[in-house]
Design an enzyme around this catalytic site. Sequence first.
Site, PDB file in Angstrom:
ATOM      1  N   TYR B 441      16.810   9.356  -5.402  1.00  0.00           N
ATOM      2  CA  TYR B 441      17.745   8.617  -4.535  1.00  0.00           C
ATOM      3  C   TYR B 441      18.107   9.397  -3.277  1.00  0.00           C
ATOM      4  CZ  TYR B 441      22.025  10.414  -7.206  1.00  0.00           C
ATOM      5  OH  TYR B 441      23.015  11.117  -7.821  1.00  0.00           O
ATOM      6  N   GLU B 442      18.717   8.695  -2.345  1.00  0.00           N
ATOM      7  CA  GLU B 442      19.017   9.271  -1.021  1.00  0.00           C
ATOM      8  C   GLU B 442      17.761   9.795  -0.320  1.00  0.00           C
ATOM      9  OE1 GLU B 442      21.678   8.622   0.252  1.00  0.00           O
ATOM     10  OE2 GLU B 442      22.841   8.130  -1.515  1.00  0.00           O
ATOM     11  N   GLY B 443      16.664   9.083  -0.521  1.00  0.00           N
ATOM     12  CA  GLY B 443      15.396   9.501   0.087  1.00  0.00           C
ATOM     13  C   GLY B 443      14.656  10.438  -0.848  1.00  0.00           C
ATOM     14  N   GLN B 448      11.932  13.073   2.426  1.00  0.00           N
ATOM     15  CA  GLN B 448      12.548  14.258   3.048  1.00  0.00           C
ATOM     16  C   GLN B 448      11.490  15.083   3.770  1.00  0.00           C
ATOM     17  OE1 GLN B 448      15.824  14.434   2.958  1.00  0.00           O
ATOM     18  NE2 GLN B 448      15.949  12.765   1.474  1.00  0.00           N
TER      19      GLN B 448
END
Lengths: 600, 600
Positions: B441-443, B448
């Site tokens: 999650y969050e990329g 990244q």
Amino acid sequence: MRNYIAPLRDMKFVLKDLLDVEQKYQGYAKFADKVSMDIMEQYLEVAADFCQNELLPINAIGDEQGCRLENGVVTTPDGFKAAYDKYVELGFTSLTGDEQYGGQGFPTLYRIAISEIITATNWSWGMYPGLSHGAMRTLEHHGTDQQKQKFLVPLIAGRWTGTMCLTESHAGSDLGLIRTKAVPNSDGSYSISGEKIFISAGEHDLAENIVHIVLARLPDAPAGTKGISLFIVPKYNLDEAGNVASRNGVVCSAIEHKMGIHGNATCVLNFENAKGFLIGPENRGLNCMFTFMNSARIGTAIQGLAAAESSYQGALAYAKDRLAMRSLEGAQAPNQPADPIIVHPAVRNMLLTQKVFAEGSRALAYYLATYADIAEATDNPEEKKAAENRLALLTPIAKALMTETGVEAAKHGMQVFGGHGYIAEHGMEQIARDARIASLYEGTTEIQSIDLLARKVLGSKLSLLTALTDEIQGYVQENQQHAQFSQQVEQVRQLTEQWLTLTQTIQAQAQSSANEIGAASVDYLFFSGYVVSAYLWLKMAVTAQQKIEAGDSDPFYAAKIKTAQFFFARILPRTTTHIANIQAGGESLFLLTPEEFKFD
Amino acid sequence: MRNYIAPLRDMKFVLKDLLDVEQKYQGYAKFADKVSMDIMEQYLEVAADFCQNELLPINAIGDEQGCRLENGVVTTPDGFKAAYDKYVELGFTSLTGDEQYGGQGFPTLYRIAISEIITATNWSWGMYPGLSHGAMRTLEHHGTDQQKQKFLVPLIAGRWTGTMCLTESHAGSDLGLIRTKAVPNSDGSYSISGEKIFISAGEHDLAENIVHIVLARLPDAPAGTKGISLFIVPKYNLDEAGNVASRNGVVCSAIEHKMGIHGNATCVLNFENAKGFLIGPENRGLNCMFTFMNSARIGTAIQGLAAAESSYQGALAYAKDRLAMRSLEGAQAPNQPADPIIVHPAVRNMLLTQKVFAEGSRALAYYLATYADIAEATDNPEEKKAAENRLALLTPIAKALMTETGVEAAKHGMQVFGGHGYIAEHGMEQIARDARIASLYEGTTEIQSIDLLARKVLGSKLSLLTALTDEIQGYVQENQQHAQFSQQVEQVRQLTEQWLTLTQTIQAQAQSSANEIGAASVDYLFFSGYVVSAYLWLKMAVTAQQKIEAGDSDPFYAAKIKTAQFFFARILPRTTTHIANIQAGGESLFLLTPEEFKFD
């Protein structure tokens, strides 16, 4: 439901093109009429059909429901019993069993191949017949004829299942510490008392009886590993005719709540004056157990392979279907709102890593299995010894490498799915949870690494190792001038040479401290694993190239070569870190005192 | 219950000795009276006390019970609500909030440090206030004063919580694809309709209202990422006085069954003409969201750190206690039946790997947090830009490296426990399951890596990178003649140089194909992460040595130096494989056509 089709094409490639097992097994009377591509393909197809249609649909159910324990009775998930009955009916329990006791006498190779498909479709379910197999092997090798008639026959027929009862709560890897007691009775039997934990398939509702193979100590036994004996302890005692009679003194008191393999009952078994029968000589139980343990370790290696293959297939289907972003090279699917994620290099890297793990592990497993079969089938003591040695060397490598790469592949499988990989319904996270057990049970990766380096390599004064490196360098020499793969041949040559150099480095380091062996062993195992894999990938590429040059137009072969190229370019460089770690030595591991590890 | 004590000693080392934040923050009016070691220690101690006594005891309960959804109402696990009330009472929700709206105005650094302890004791619970924080930041940066009065004030007070509603089932990483619609109403509000998935803390019983921050499209919006706007959509509409009134048109229609973080409700939210308010400019929602996303990525990085620390502490306690085998050097605990497993090199290797991941990540996180704070506090535009640039460069590195090493550490934690690591009651497998979400999650890690290499490094024509490598080489130069660590200084010098060379290699490769960027990016990210870590470990060793030379007798410092030595000897060699993979290029990733990936 998950996406899975048994990789029969690749299996046939390894069996036929790479190892030519039909030819190889012809020389052994035991298997001469058993091994042909026709028979193997037929069995694989029946297995694929059974697994895809019976086991796969109950895989997620098994994970969700788990097993239930009530008053010592374990209920397996919906559908497990029906699938087991069908499996028995299809004759799979007797596949490799001794023909004298109702078995079909097929080689280990068959079981290896089929158990990949079983595990890939339903790991938990597969453990029930898997454990029976361990019990059967132990009985075949160490049981008396009477014991075989009583216990082996119903196991082979699948009427009963088996377990292996080793672990106690304080004694896992260190079996020398076990406390379960066996007291002789006047009738020649023994009274077994103690508690065993982590007993897979220890209690269930699939079969009418369970044959527990139990490690215990006789009253006068020496301390440690030299005082352990092996016993047969059935769940139900038998009457004179060998039929199930009264309940024996063994009870399942709890089942474990685990990260995965929920469909398999991991039992705490309490033995209270349970009636047991000595198998093999007194105090030699651990030696008898090794027969089983090697076979169990290969079985566990296959589980790692299965995780790699099933997570690969899941991720591949998703990567072709899921749309996100455009390729850095510009739109590849301009008519769609975004490109399928298989266009992205990082996704491809994960898929190809899964692919080479699955295919490389399959090649290694079958290669290993041929030695298991040869060791059993040959009349030539020298050939037998050589095959046993190869098996001894490769088993810890295969067990650790295949399970760890299986875990890694399962992680990639989730990662390709992004956030969806974390959600139960897609099945990818179940593969990761199930697969995680494989580097823990049957000897952790760390235990395998000590077995490899200390016992097998250094313990044989490198003779087991050089037998293999000689084979590899022989193959390298044959192919030194290879038109397509000379670069890969050179990589294999250098790494094989380095394998010996690194071994000598560790030997030298170990002169100053025995801890250097343990400090190097895990890196040494992975290094060894990748070198063996490189050898097999080179062979696969050369073999595929030969097929193409001989005019075979199956696109499979070109794909195999491309996959090998990925292995050499992007997986084999992992060896460099392992080399560096080994060369660094173990000093930095022992600087801290236990107290210095943590300050509040 | 699990073993965990907040690592306050190490936290203080990073805050005081390594970064000297008291001194550093003095220069900024915004924080001058906020940052002192006294205040920080006091907050950390209160947090440790709360987390160890309130959150840790309900962690396993949360995992077991999960959340329950009935008629759109989500019930959180037993104890979650009471712990939340206590947390609000202790004032933690307002810690970093704007003082104008009821906050305490402390720097991000405090939140970072405290959220490690929260996550280490109860990851799922920590996500509820964690998500609120994202909503608060977004409102602080982009809301009008009226919006802040209405929505930010109760969020800061902890009376309400917040969410971030980005993902739709077909749009995860690729937010340009989202379809949720926002139609303007005559009163200046908007009617929001659409389905959002994976909404963490999307519905629950902890607070009286939930403020959803929602990405949606206006009717005339351009396609793709340039047509997305940001809206505030409360669960309950407000009356004139700002109190909770009627229910708004947003309903939780399902919660996900996940691998871990069971105690947090991951919701499918259906918006049906829900009343919303535009925040920030039309069609600029994604830009506004980046404020939140950077902060969320640092928050996720901390979760990885928490997993490393908690799995380390669990494994360390077990390794000191569990007896198995004798040391290869001979019995170390001759009075016991076997030695504690901490004597074995492979076990030490795993423990030390966890330890350096936890401590290295902590240093990186705080180092990063100081830039976040400086960027916000400084009046000097040049300093602001430099801090923002450093933050931009390090955020993807920290997010990916800290979460991936957190996952790895959790794996080692299970492995140290052997088979017991797989059993729920020891808590190690829960850490592994919870931690796994963080690299998704969050990329994802892959996202990244592209952010780092393509946007931050190549996108800035290397200026963000050289700003950091110059700093590192400056430090190297100062310490070139270091009496104890000249070898490590040289390792850092070489690797930092190589960082630039590798970047240029990729630039050159990318001339022929843009795919080379994606083919290198993941290895590049890990390489970068280990180099930054090496810089910080060098600084930590040098700093600890200075303390010792200054006469400080705390044994902590000697242990820190020994830990650094392990990092340089046994972790840093991982860079060699990443270098080799980058140098190999991406060709082997693109040989196979999609059809060639699999043959049945």
